[in-house]
Design a protein around this motif. Structure first.
Motif, PDB file in Angstrom:
ATOM      1  N   LEU B  22       6.845 -12.617  -0.534  1.00 33.59           N
ATOM      2  CA  LEU B  22       5.601 -12.942   0.168  1.00 33.59           C
ATOM      3  C   LEU B  22       5.850 -14.202   0.991  1.00 33.59           C
ATOM      4  O   LEU B  22       6.366 -15.190   0.468  1.00 33.59           O
ATOM      5  N   ASN B  23       5.464 -14.145   2.258  1.00 39.47           N
ATOM      6  CA  ASN B  23       5.761 -15.259   3.144  1.00 39.47           C
ATOM      7  C   ASN B  23       4.469 -15.793   3.777  1.00 39.47           C
ATOM      8  O   ASN B  23       3.960 -15.221   4.726  1.00 39.47           O
ATOM      9  N   LYS B  24       3.942 -16.839   3.173  1.00 42.09           N
ATOM     10  CA  LYS B  24       2.707 -17.490   3.653  1.00 42.09           C
ATOM     11  C   LYS B  24       1.589 -16.475   3.922  1.00 42.09           C
ATOM     12  O   LYS B  24       1.059 -16.367   5.026  1.00 42.09           O
ATOM     13  N   ILE B  25       1.293 -15.752   2.881  1.00 35.89           N
ATOM     14  CA  ILE B  25       0.279 -14.686   2.975  1.00 35.89           C
ATOM     15  C   ILE B  25      -1.135 -15.265   2.933  1.00 35.89           C
ATOM     16  O   ILE B  25      -1.428 -16.129   2.108  1.00 35.89           O
ATOM     17  N   GLY B  39       1.793  -0.476   1.815  1.00 35.24           N
ATOM     18  CA  GLY B  39       2.988  -1.056   2.412  1.00 35.24           C
ATOM     19  C   GLY B  39       4.212  -0.335   1.903  1.00 35.24           C
ATOM     20  O   GLY B  39       4.138   0.395   0.907  1.00 35.24           O
ATOM     21  N   LYS B  40       5.319  -0.538   2.595  1.00 36.73           N
ATOM     22  CA  LYS B  40       6.564   0.128   2.196  1.00 36.73           C
ATOM     23  C   LYS B  40       6.993  -0.367   0.819  1.00 36.73           C
ATOM     24  O   LYS B  40       6.514  -1.397   0.344  1.00 36.73           O
ATOM     25  N   SER B  41       7.928   0.348   0.195  1.00 39.37           N
ATOM     26  CA  SER B  41       8.459  -0.100  -1.097  1.00 39.37           C
ATOM     27  C   SER B  41       9.133  -1.448  -0.924  1.00 39.37           C
ATOM     28  O   SER B  41       9.812  -1.680   0.077  1.00 39.37           O
ATOM     29  N   GLY B  42       8.946  -2.309  -1.895  1.00 39.83           N
ATOM     30  CA  GLY B  42       9.615  -3.609  -1.877  1.00 39.83           C
ATOM     31  C   GLY B  42       8.967  -4.623  -0.960  1.00 39.83           C
ATOM     32  O   GLY B  42       9.567  -5.665  -0.669  1.00 39.83           O
ATOM     33  N   THR B  43       7.735  -4.356  -0.519  1.00 36.33           N
ATOM     34  CA  THR B  43       7.077  -5.336   0.358  1.00 36.33           C
ATOM     35  C   THR B  43       6.200  -6.306  -0.432  1.00 36.33           C
ATOM     36  O   THR B  43       5.499  -7.117   0.159  1.00 36.33           O
ATOM     37  N   GLY B  44       6.225  -6.183  -1.750  1.00 35.18           N
ATOM     38  CA  GLY B  44       5.529  -7.171  -2.570  1.00 35.18           C
ATOM     39  C   GLY B  44       4.106  -6.805  -2.955  1.00 35.18           C
ATOM     40  O   GLY B  44       3.307  -7.689  -3.259  1.00 35.18           O
ATOM     41  N   LYS B  45       3.807  -5.501  -2.993  1.00 35.86           N
ATOM     42  CA  LYS B  45       2.440  -5.092  -3.343  1.00 35.86           C
ATOM     43  C   LYS B  45       2.127  -5.443  -4.807  1.00 35.86           C
ATOM     44  O   LYS B  45       1.077  -6.025  -5.098  1.00 35.86           O
ATOM     45  N   ASP B 211     -13.091   0.251   0.998  1.00 30.64           N
ATOM     46  CA  ASP B 211     -13.910  -0.502   1.945  1.00 30.64           C
ATOM     47  C   ASP B 211     -13.022  -1.285   2.901  1.00 30.64           C
ATOM     48  O   ASP B 211     -13.372  -1.486   4.058  1.00 30.64           O
ATOM     49  N   ARG B 212     -11.888  -1.749   2.377  1.00 32.85           N
ATOM     50  CA  ARG B 212     -10.954  -2.518   3.219  1.00 32.85           C
ATOM     51  C   ARG B 212      -9.532  -2.140   2.854  1.00 32.85           C
ATOM     52  O   ARG B 212      -9.275  -1.732   1.719  1.00 32.85           O
ATOM     53  N   ILE B 213      -8.641  -2.288   3.815  1.00 34.21           N
ATOM     54  CA  ILE B 213      -7.224  -2.111   3.479  1.00 34.21           C
ATOM     55  C   ILE B 213      -6.443  -3.367   3.893  1.00 34.21           C
ATOM     56  O   ILE B 213      -6.823  -4.055   4.850  1.00 34.21           O
ATOM     57  N   ILE B 214      -5.411  -3.643   3.115  1.00 30.67           N
ATOM     58  CA  ILE B 214      -4.488  -4.727   3.468  1.00 30.67           C
ATOM     59  C   ILE B 214      -3.114  -4.081   3.595  1.00 30.67           C
ATOM     60  O   ILE B 214      -2.638  -3.455   2.639  1.00 30.67           O
ATOM     61  N   ILE B 215      -2.527  -4.173   4.774  1.00 29.49           N
ATOM     62  CA  ILE B 215      -1.196  -3.588   4.958  1.00 29.49           C
ATOM     63  C   ILE B 215      -0.168  -4.717   4.893  1.00 29.49           C
ATOM     64  O   ILE B 215      -0.197  -5.644   5.709  1.00 29.49           O
ATOM     65  N   LEU B 216       0.693  -4.650   3.875  1.00 29.81           N
ATOM     66  CA  LEU B 216       1.758  -5.659   3.758  1.00 29.81           C
ATOM     67  C   LEU B 216       2.963  -5.171   4.552  1.00 29.81           C
ATOM     68  O   LEU B 216       3.389  -4.023   4.431  1.00 29.81           O
TER      69      LEU B 216
END
Lengths: 272, 416
Positions: B22-25, B39-45, B211-216
């Motif tokens: 995670l980079n300054k999320i 998010g893709k695999s390994g993106t820190g979900k 209601d909302r999505i967060i795409i990492l």
């Protein structure tokens, strides 16, 4: 950089010292972590909802180890009876067989062999069980449910060890003395009355107390090492997943056995 | 509603060895909403979720709960914060030496002072809700992956938490079960009013309930907001990613996926079809009412049936369909005037009655008692399609003119 490497190649000490230093720092760090780990586990013993868990662990560590401990105790006593009989015959002091068997068992062999047997049977099981819980995220699940994993998993095992080790040691001693009676009296013909008279007259409370102190010290060492190895198996550098659990179990048994023998010497030197 | 976030990530960074996960999320989660992290695999979900529950600590930045820094909370505040959250692990993390009952009862036994009877009552209720009654005495290793997931869900919900974190709750499930779990999450969220944060890739269903999505995206937040916004913005990377997730077919109904539908629609508009008449129809069932009356599984089976019938009836005449909300199917009829479309739908309603009646009766019989009855209404709305129409406009116009085209009434012997 190249210059530093050349210097190091010329001086073997420059290679060895950093290694020793690194290992020492790691050892001290682990010891410190273990002390904190044990302290947390110990103080959590006295919190509520612990009684049933402690009883379950006393059953697992204590009751279920009793048969193997008594079996080992019986044969240890029988071997002692046999060996000491032929040794004492040479000096014409067969009458002292009861004293020799009982003192050796109560002071030394009872606590040490009991601790080693429990390490092999229950200690390895504790490490594997906690290790599997760690790698399958069950410990994280406990944390997410607001359940302190140290309180729920470690404290009952430490408490159960502290309860079980002295009890099993006393079983070991008792059965061992009977084992000595079987070989010395029933098989080799020493006088039975003399055997038990010597047992009774030579054992003092100091000897019994010393044996129990050792058992308590070993209980703390074994439970702490086995739980620690399982709990932190995911932080090992030499393996991950199931391999880490296997390595942690091996480490737990080996370190526990070595520490039992070292602690035995230290405690004996203080008691004597 | 969206002014004060319930949970807020401010400049959160997390690194494992050399890998920055995670980079300054910066991200926000709002109360009483379902927020989905994709998010893709390994993106820190999972790492993102584990920060919320405190299983991981950020290297940098802070997490705020109702405006208060979690890092600066004292022990009591932190305990209260943790008490609001339940976590459903990706691999379930069930205690494998305990039975299903004991697993579900475990958090209540350990963290509350409820008596044995009350705990038993609460646990049995949850077990019944999640259809686990027959597995009550079994151990996790004796259960299928799907059942294990439901046990984990029962355990997560048994304490009535305010925030529930779901780490891929539908992984390894068949389409009906996936939708059942998602329906249950929606149902329980409404019933108990908790806030849900979920990692899932079950598109399109996840978008229907979120209601909302967060795409990492590569350690940062690529998008945060409503799904419709993400589609409208058409950010190249995000668009490509969403398309790759969605595929061509809706797993549950067998209809086209929304993306495939859009492509078909765009192709049709670009071709000669724009010069001829084009019509559209929106079909819907009231899934929420069916859920309440018949349970999630039966209501989803009815939706699946509707999808299959739609495909079977309209594909041969060139029609194409997709779900555009959880219980709404849009069909486009190229080369067809609205009156002709109405006739097609009337024939469809008749066939639905003839073909579906027995199936629905079989499905609902075990769920309804003697003397209990229910109605199923299938609505449809028609409109013409014009060259510049967006899909949303077509749906809106069709919805305005909806009428009941078929009714299943069990009290009159199942007439439709």
């Amino acid at each position: 950089m190249a210059e530093i490497r050349t210097q190091r190649q010329n001086k073997p000490l420059a290679l060895v010292l950093p290694y020793i230093g690194k290992r020492t720092i790691s050892l001290v760090g682990n010891l410190g972590a273990m002390v904190i780990f044990f302290s947390l586990a110990f103080f959590n013993i006295f919190r509520k909802k612990q009684f049933i868990e402690i009883v379950k662990q006393v059953y697992y560590i204590g009751a279920r180890s009793s048969l193997i401990v008594m079996l080992v105790g019986l044969f240890t006593g029988m071997v002692m009876g046999l060996q000491l009989f032929y040794t004492l015959v040479k000096f014409g002091s067969v009458g002292a067989l009861g004293s020799a068997v009982s003192l050796s068992l109560i002071r030394e062999l009872g606590p040490v062999l009991t601790a080693i047997m429990i390490t092999a049977r229950a200690g390895s099981g504790i490490t594997a069980e906690i290790g599997i819980m760690r790698i399958s995220e069950q410990i994280d699940a406990l944390y997410s449910m607001r359940i302190d994993p140290v309180r729920y998993l470690i404290s009952p095992r430490v408490a159960a060890s502290i309860i079980s080790f002295p009890l099993l040691t006393s079983f070991f001693d008792l059965i061992g003395i009977l084992g000595g009676y079987i070989t010395g009296v029933l098989l080799l013909g020493t006088n039975g009355g003399t055997y038990f008279y010597r047992v009774q007259s030579s054992i003092n409370m100091v000897d019994v107390r010393g044996g129990f102190i050792k058992a308590l010290v070993f209980a703390v060492i074994v439970s702490c090492i086995c739980c620690f190895q399982g709990y932190f198996c995911h932080m090992r550098n030499d393996g991950y997943g199931a391999r880490a659990v296997g390595l942690a179990t091996v480490s737990a048994v080996v370190i526990s056995c070595v520490m039992i023998l070292i602690a035995d010497y230290v405690v004996t030197s203080f008691i004597m | 509603m969206e002014n004060v976030p319930l949970i807020e990530f401010r400049n959160i960074s997390k690194q494992f060895n050399d890998k920055i996960v995670l980079n300054k999320i910066n991200a926000s989660i709002y109360e009483n909403q379902i927020t989905t992290i994709i998010g893709k695999s390994g993106t820190g979900k999972s790492v993102f979720l584990k920060h919320i529950i405190g299983l991981l600590k950020p290297d940098e930045g802070d997490i705020f709960f109702q405006g208060k820094s979690v890092g600066k909370m004292n022990k009591a505040e932190r305990k209260a914060y943790m008490g609001n959250i339940s976590y459903l692990f990706q691999n379930n993390a069930l205690l494998d030496s305990m039975t299903v009952f004991d697993n579900v009862a475990f958090p209540l036994r350990q963290t509350t002072d409820l008596n044995k009877k009350d705990i038993e009552k609460m646990v049995l209720k949850r077990i019944e809700d999640l259809e686990l009654t027959e597995a009550i005495k079994k151990y996790p290793s004796e259960l299928s992956g799907g059942m294990q997931k439901r046990v984990a869900l029962a355990r997560a919900l048994v304490t009535d938490p305010k925030i529930v974190l779901f780490d891929e709750p539908t992984t390894g499930q068949d389409p009906i079960r996936k939708n059942m779990i998602l329906s249950m999450i929606t149902h329980y969220r409404k019933k108990f009013g908790f806030t849900a944060v979920m990692i899932s890739h079950d598109i399109p269903d996840i978008f229907f309930i979120s209601d909302r999505i967060i795409i990492l995206w590569e350690g940062t937040v690529g998008f945060e907001g409503r799904y419709e916004e993400a589609v409208r913005l058409k950010l190249p990377i995000i668009d490509e990613f969403l398309r790759s997730l969605e595929g061509f077919q809706d797993e549950l109904t067998g209809l086209l996926s929304r993306e495939a539908f859009r492509m078909h629609y765009a192709g049709m508009l670009g071709g000669a079809a724009t010069t001829t008449a084009v019509s559209a129809a929106v079909f819907s069932v009231r899934l929420n009412l069916l859920d309440a009356a018949l349970g999630h599984q039966v209501s989803l089976e009815i939706l699946k049936l509707l999808g299959e019938f739609t495909n079977r009836q309209f594909n041969p005449v060139g029609g194409f369909s997709a779900r555009h909300s959880r219980d709404q199917i849009l069909t486009i009829f190229p080369h067809t005037k609205p009156d002709e479309a109405r006739e097609l739908v009337a024939a469809f309603a008749k066939k639905l009655q003839q073909g579906a009646l027995g199936v629905i009766e079989n499905m609902t019989r075990p769920k309804t008692g003697v003397g209990e009855c229910f109605d199923i209404y299938i609505h449809a709305g028609f409109t013409g399609v014009y060259p510049d129409d967006e899909i949303e406009q077509i749906i809106k116009r069709s919805e305005e003119k909806q009428e009941i085209i078929a009714t299943y009434r069990c009290d009159s012997g199942g007439s439709m």
